[in-house]
Design a protein around this motif. Structure first.
Motif, PDB file in Angstrom:
ATOM      1  N   LEU A  60       3.164  52.593  -5.153  1.00 15.08           N
ATOM      2  CA  LEU A  60       2.840  52.890  -6.354  1.00 15.08           C
ATOM      3  C   LEU A  60       3.964  52.122  -7.443  1.00 15.08           C
ATOM      4  N   TRP A  77       3.829  62.265 -10.953  1.00 18.35           N
ATOM      5  CA  TRP A  77       2.401  62.819 -11.143  1.00 18.35           C
ATOM      6  C   TRP A  77       1.485  61.776 -12.295  1.00 18.35           C
ATOM      7  N   LYS A  78       2.297  62.178 -12.711  1.00 14.85           N
ATOM      8  CA  LYS A  78       2.150  60.813 -14.728  1.00 14.85           C
ATOM      9  C   LYS A  78       2.171  59.656 -13.626  1.00 14.85           C
ATOM     10  N   ASN A  79       2.250  59.212 -12.831  1.00 12.61           N
ATOM     11  CA  ASN A  79       2.226  57.349 -12.486  1.00 12.61           C
ATOM     12  C   ASN A  79       0.982  57.747 -11.553  1.00 12.61           C
ATOM     13  N   LEU A  80       0.413  58.438 -11.174  1.00 15.38           N
ATOM     14  CA  LEU A  80      -1.196  57.854  -9.998  1.00 15.38           C
ATOM     15  C   LEU A  80      -2.229  56.971 -10.294  1.00 15.38           C
ATOM     16  N   THR A  81      -2.176  57.382 -11.353  1.00 17.44           N
ATOM     17  CA  THR A  81      -3.540  56.118 -11.655  1.00 17.44           C
ATOM     18  C   THR A  81      -2.888  54.601 -11.310  1.00 17.44           C
ATOM     19  N   ASN A  82      -1.324  54.111 -11.240  1.00 17.31           N
ATOM     20  CA  ASN A  82      -0.542  53.143 -10.664  1.00 17.31           C
ATOM     21  C   ASN A  82      -0.963  53.015  -9.428  1.00 17.31           C
ATOM     22  N   TRP A  83      -1.414  54.314  -8.497  1.00 15.99           N
ATOM     23  CA  TRP A  83      -1.123  53.693  -7.194  1.00 15.99           C
ATOM     24  C   TRP A  83      -2.154  52.328  -6.156  1.00 15.99           C
ATOM     25  N   SER A  84      -1.683  51.730  -5.624  1.00 12.75           N
ATOM     26  CA  SER A  84      -2.461  50.679  -5.101  1.00 12.75           C
ATOM     27  C   SER A  84      -2.335  50.855  -3.746  1.00 12.75           C
TER      28      SER A  84
END
Length: 479
Positions: A301, A288-295
């Motif tokens: 991810l 959840w915390k790393n969803l902004t890093n999804w490509s």
């Protein structure tokens, strides 16, 4: 007489007694059967069939007439009868007209407890048969207005203060009727029957033979007898007795340990960083915390930070002081609580102290981690004087807010006012005081009503019932 015992027609009337109540005939049938069973081993078919008809007609279970059925088994199947057995044979105040129908019902129940206790048979007795008899004797004592184990333990009357204690004064049994004429006759008789049953077990001879001793199944009643007789055993017999006690202790400890370990002790301490190990990895939070890093292009991810669960818990050193009555009627509770104390002693940051008492007190704290060794140092029987145990317990309360005192007893004490004031002082100091009336396997026990009411007024009601209740209370305090 018996052929017409259940007939309610006017045929029973005579010129001399024109209004014979049919309930009287029914009651006579039941008591004639009782006498026949007590003094003649041969079954009287007519009395048995007539008694069966009476019992079924008044709505009682036919198992009451089964010599092999214990009172415990009947109450388990028909729990509503437990209330009827309690005080069944105690004298009742004269309230006018007799309830003859109730007398018939009472005759059936009285016959059951008397037969199960006094028709003890002959021949070799097994440990299971001894346990059943002791249970039935407890029901008889309950029917007489006493508590189970009281008459056999020589504590009739509920208080060691003597016959001059007022029923509503300190330490009296309260509403229990005066059974002073009956108890002196029945108490020694019950003790004699129990001693005969143990003798017929040939327990010492069985223990001296490793092959026979291995066939014994540990039970609470057998453990009680072993603890009572341990000072008279030696050599192989003593070694086998200790082995049986340890087997029983280990079996009970396994059950209690499972109940204790179900608790979560202490709240999460978020001031302590979580250990960065795989088993603590919080995968859902990490994603959840790393969803902004999804490509989206790569459908991948990228994780630049891992999140872990907190597992450290806030723990404050707690002191648990267990005081247990080791008199004859409290054996079940003593064994269970000694084992329970050892389990809590194994928890981190729990300082456990164990005290056993009757008219003297012994500090078993050095052996609290080993319930087997603790039990071997007890001395069953005798009266009760909780003030001697209080003298050992009070100095152990160093930090009241972090201390819980568990007092296990039936609270039929000698110095009642003095002891209660000491207990109330512990409660007022900020320590948690938990009075426990019974922590038995069956959940059945007795508590002095004088103490019960005062503990309730104090805001520390007595815990009675299954040992799970005490486990829950202790886990709540330690959480």
């Amino acid at each position: 007489m018996t052929e017409h015992a259940t007939d309610e027609s006017p045929a029973h009337a005579t010129p001399q007694n024109p209004e014979v109540d049919p309930h009287d005939n029914r009651r006579q049938v039941l008591y004639w059967r009782l006498l026949a069973r007590l003094f003649d081993h041969e079954e009287q078919g007519t009395l048995e069939s007539a008694s069966l008809a009476v019992v079924e007609d008044i709505g009682l279970p036919s198992a009451l007439l089964d010599p092999q059925a214990s009172a415990d088994s009947i109450v388990q199947r028909h729990p509503e009868l437990a209330v009827e057995f309690d005080g069944l044979m105690a004298p009742e105040p004269d309230e006018g007209a007799r309830d003859r129908a109730a007398e018939v019902r009472r005759a059936a129940l009285v016959s059951k407890v008397l037969l199960n206790v006094f028709a003890s048979g002959a021949g070799t007795v097994t440990a299971g048969q001894l346990a059943r008899w002791q249970s039935d004797a407890g029901w008889l004592e309950l029917a007489l207005g006493c508590k189970p184990g009281e008459l056999r333990g020589g504590r009739a009357g509920g208080s060691t203060a003597g016959p001059g204690v007022s029923p509503t004064g300190t330490g009296g049994r309260g509403t229990t009727p005066d059974l002073s004429q009956l108890i002196p006759a029945i108490g020694p008789e019950l003790g004699a029957i129990e001693a005969d049953l143990v003798k017929r077990m040939h327990l010492r001879e069985v223990l001296a033979d490793p092959r026979l001793a291995a066939q014994l199944t540990p039970s609470m009643s057998l453990i009680e007898q072993l603890l009572r007789d341990k000072n008279n055993l030696s050599g192989v017999a003593l070694a086998n007795a200790k082995a049986l006690i340890r087997r029983f202790v280990d079996e009970v400890a396994e059950v209690l340990r499972t109940q204790v370990e179900k608790a979560t002790v202490g709240a999460l301490d978020r001031s302590v960083p979580p250990k960065r190990v795989f088993r603590n990895l919080d995968l859902d939070r990490t994603i959840w915390k790393n969803l902004t890093n999804w490509s989206p292009e790569e459908e991948r991810l990228y994780v630049d930070r891992l999140y872990y669960r907190h597992t450290a818990r806030k723990t404050t050193p707690q002191r648990l002081i267990v005081v247990v009555d080791q008199s004859g009627s409290m054996v079940d509770s003593m064994v269970n609580c000694t084992i329970l104390a050892s389990i809590f002693a194994g928890l981190p940051k729990v300082d456990v102290h164990l005290i056993a008492y009757d008219t003297q007190a012994i500090d078993l704290t050095p052996w609290v981690h080993d319930p087997f060794e603790s039990l071997l140092r007890t001395n069953l029987g005798g009266g009760t004087d909780g003030t001697v145990a209080m003298a050992l317990a009070q100095p152990k309360i160093a930090e009241p807010r972090n201390t819980v005192v568990v007092w296990i007893s039936d609270f039929y004490e000698w110095r009642t006012e003095q002891l209660f004031e000491s207990m109330a002082a512990i409660h007022r100091s900020g320590a948690k005081f938990i009075p426990v009336g019974s922590v038995t396997s069956s959940g059945r026990g007795s508590v002095n009503p004088w103490f019960r009411e005062r503990f309730k007024d104090l805001g520390t009601p007595v815990i009675s019932g299954h040992i799970r209740k005490l486990v829950h209370e202790l886990k709540t305090f330690l959480a």
